[in-house]
Motif scaffolding. Structure first.
Motif, mmCIF file in Angstrom:
data_model
loop_
_atom_site.group_PDB
_atom_site.id
_atom_site.type_symbol
_atom_site.label_atom_id
_atom_site.label_comp_id
_atom_site.label_asym_id
_atom_site.label_seq_id
_atom_site.Cartn_x
_atom_site.Cartn_y
_atom_site.Cartn_z
ATOM 1 N N ASP A 125 3.188 -1.413 7.335
ATOM 2 C CA ASP A 125 2.505 -1.076 6.222
ATOM 3 C C ASP A 125 3.469 -0.001 5.720
ATOM 4 N N LYS A 183 3.463 3.165 2.068
ATOM 5 C CA LYS A 183 2.907 4.072 0.963
ATOM 6 C C LYS A 183 3.871 4.494 -0.047
ATOM 7 N N GLY A 210 -4.012 1.337 11.251
ATOM 8 C CA GLY A 210 -4.680 2.580 10.615
ATOM 9 C C GLY A 210 -5.861 2.352 10.089
ATOM 10 N N SER A 211 -6.001 2.945 8.837
ATOM 11 C CA SER A 211 -7.300 3.048 8.086
ATOM 12 C C SER A 211 -7.999 1.458 8.010
ATOM 13 N N THR A 250 6.134 7.453 5.867
ATOM 14 C CA THR A 250 5.531 6.925 4.866
ATOM 15 C C THR A 250 5.224 5.616 5.245
ATOM 16 N N CYS A 251 5.726 5.056 6.329
ATOM 17 C CA CYS A 251 5.873 3.560 6.656
ATOM 18 C C CYS A 251 5.433 3.411 8.102
ATOM 19 N N ARG A 252 4.726 2.326 8.520
ATOM 20 C CA ARG A 252 4.555 2.100 10.157
ATOM 21 C C ARG A 252 5.792 0.784 10.262
ATOM 22 N N ARG A 266 0.356 -3.630 2.957
ATOM 23 C CA ARG A 266 -0.001 -3.859 4.397
ATOM 24 C C ARG A 266 0.291 -5.384 4.563
HETATM 25 P P1 TMP Z 1 -3.358 4.390 6.604
HETATM 26 O O1 TMP Z 1 -3.600 3.130 7.532
HETATM 27 O O2 TMP Z 1 -3.694 5.456 7.311
HETATM 28 O O3 TMP Z 1 -4.190 4.218 5.448
HETATM 29 O O4 TMP Z 1 -1.928 4.272 6.255
HETATM 30 C C1 TMP Z 1 -1.249 3.392 5.487
HETATM 31 C C2 TMP Z 1 0.101 3.718 5.455
HETATM 32 O O5 TMP Z 1 0.534 4.969 4.350
HETATM 33 C C3 TMP Z 1 0.943 4.209 6.437
HETATM 34 O O6 TMP Z 1 2.256 3.490 6.429
HETATM 35 C C4 TMP Z 1 0.994 5.557 6.539
HETATM 36 C C5 TMP Z 1 0.871 5.705 4.980
HETATM 37 N N1 TMP Z 1 0.376 7.080 4.659
HETATM 38 C C6 TMP Z 1 1.275 8.246 4.054
HETATM 39 O O7 TMP Z 1 2.380 8.112 3.757
HETATM 40 N N2 TMP Z 1 0.656 9.166 3.799
HETATM 41 C C7 TMP Z 1 -0.684 9.272 3.835
HETATM 42 O O8 TMP Z 1 -1.134 10.345 3.630
HETATM 43 C C8 TMP Z 1 -1.519 8.552 4.616
HETATM 44 C C9 TMP Z 1 -3.086 8.546 4.729
HETATM 45 C C10 TMP Z 1 -0.928 7.225 4.942
#
Ligand code: TMP
Ligand code: ASP
Length: 246
Positions: free
Chosen positions: A175, A177, A99-100, A198-200, A94
């Motif tokens: 961010d 993943k 998000g979370s 998988t990205c923001r 990040r």
């Molecule tokens: P989060 O803020 O929901 O934890 O997500 C962080 C980053 O990870 C965001 O770019 C989205 C990605 N992500 C995935 O690729 N797969 C998932 O299952 C989750 C929850 C987030």
């Protein structure tokens, strides 16, 4: 591709065998899920868009010395990859609070982090992919301490390469993943995909907090124009890749 058999079907991809046991085909689907598959839908053209974006980004990372499972893009939706045993970890990097991180810490959306934060999550649908600590990873024997160090180092290296690349595309990498796997020679390879799923990714030309979103948050939060946003990312990745000869 004879001897092709379906080995595994996930939420966004299907993995097929080939006649070489070390080589697999990853097929990118248009299916989209969020919130541990409680929300389901389809994004038209997503499979092809994400396959193309991921292929370009894996190639870029390979050029920067990051070992990945990517071999070649073999059709619109399909990528040839090295067979790996996926570690049951999601490694999230990040740069900006969203998000979370906002939900769990109270940080304000959009806060620039003082340093890139590396978070680990347990890939476990039944438990809802909980946040892990390095000690919990060791306790559960999901990775060794050397592997955790390696994952952290690689994740930060990927962040540097991708942040600079997206910056040149006029996009902020908020961010993302990553998933990693171990191949038959025990090498740790970056695997899965890197895409708007998988990205923001925030469009720097927009200041409105909803309009700037070019990633799966458009689907998660019902913001509309999901395919248009994904296509915009693809177009910019393609033109920047062409510019750099990736
Ligand atoms: P989060 O803020 O929901 O934890 O997500 C962080 C980053 O990870 C965001 O770019 C989205 C990605 N992500 C995935 O690729 N797969 C998932 O299952 C989750 C929850 C987030
Ligand atoms: N892909 C994940 C799921 O459906 C969650 C997400 O990306 O938000 O569980």
């Amino acid at each position: 591709m004879p001897d092709r058999q379906q080995l595994y079907e996930g939420k966004a991809k299907i993995v097929y065998s080939t006649d070489d046991p070390q080589v697999l085909i990853s097929y990118f689907k248009d299916d989209a899920t969020a919130f541990n598959a409680k929300k389901r839908g389809q994004i038209a053209g997503k499979g092809e868009i994400n396959c193309a974006i991921s292929s370009h980004l894996f190639r870029l990372l390979e050029q920067h010395g990051v070992a990945t499972h990517f071999i070649d893009q073999v059709s619109g939706n399909e990528m040839k990859v090295w067979a790996v045993k996926i570690l049951p970890l999601e490694v999230v990097v990040r740069n900006i609070a969203a998000g979370s991180l906002c939900l769990q810490t109270g940080m304000e959306l959009g806060t620039v982090l003082k340093f890139p934060l590396v978070d680990y999550y347990y890939k476990n649908d039944a438990l809802g992919d909980p946040l892990l600590t390095p000690d919990r990873i060791l306790l559960l024997e999901l990775a060794t301490s050397e592997q955790i160090e390696q994952l952290r180092h690689l994740a930060l290296q990927v962040n540097q390469v991708l942040s600079a690349f997206f910056q040149a595309c006029g996009i902020t990498l908020v961010d993302f993943k990553l998933e990693f796997g171990i191949d038959h020679q025990q090498r740790l390879l970056l695997a899965d995909e890197i895409s708007p799923d998988t990205c923001r990714l925030w469009n720097q030309a927009e200041t409105d907090p909803d309009r700037r979103v070019l990633d799966k948050d458009r689907f998660r939060r019902d913001l509309g124009e999901v395919e248009t946003a994904y296509r915009q990312v693809l177009e910019r990745v393609l033109s920047q890749s062409a510019h750099r000869g990736v």
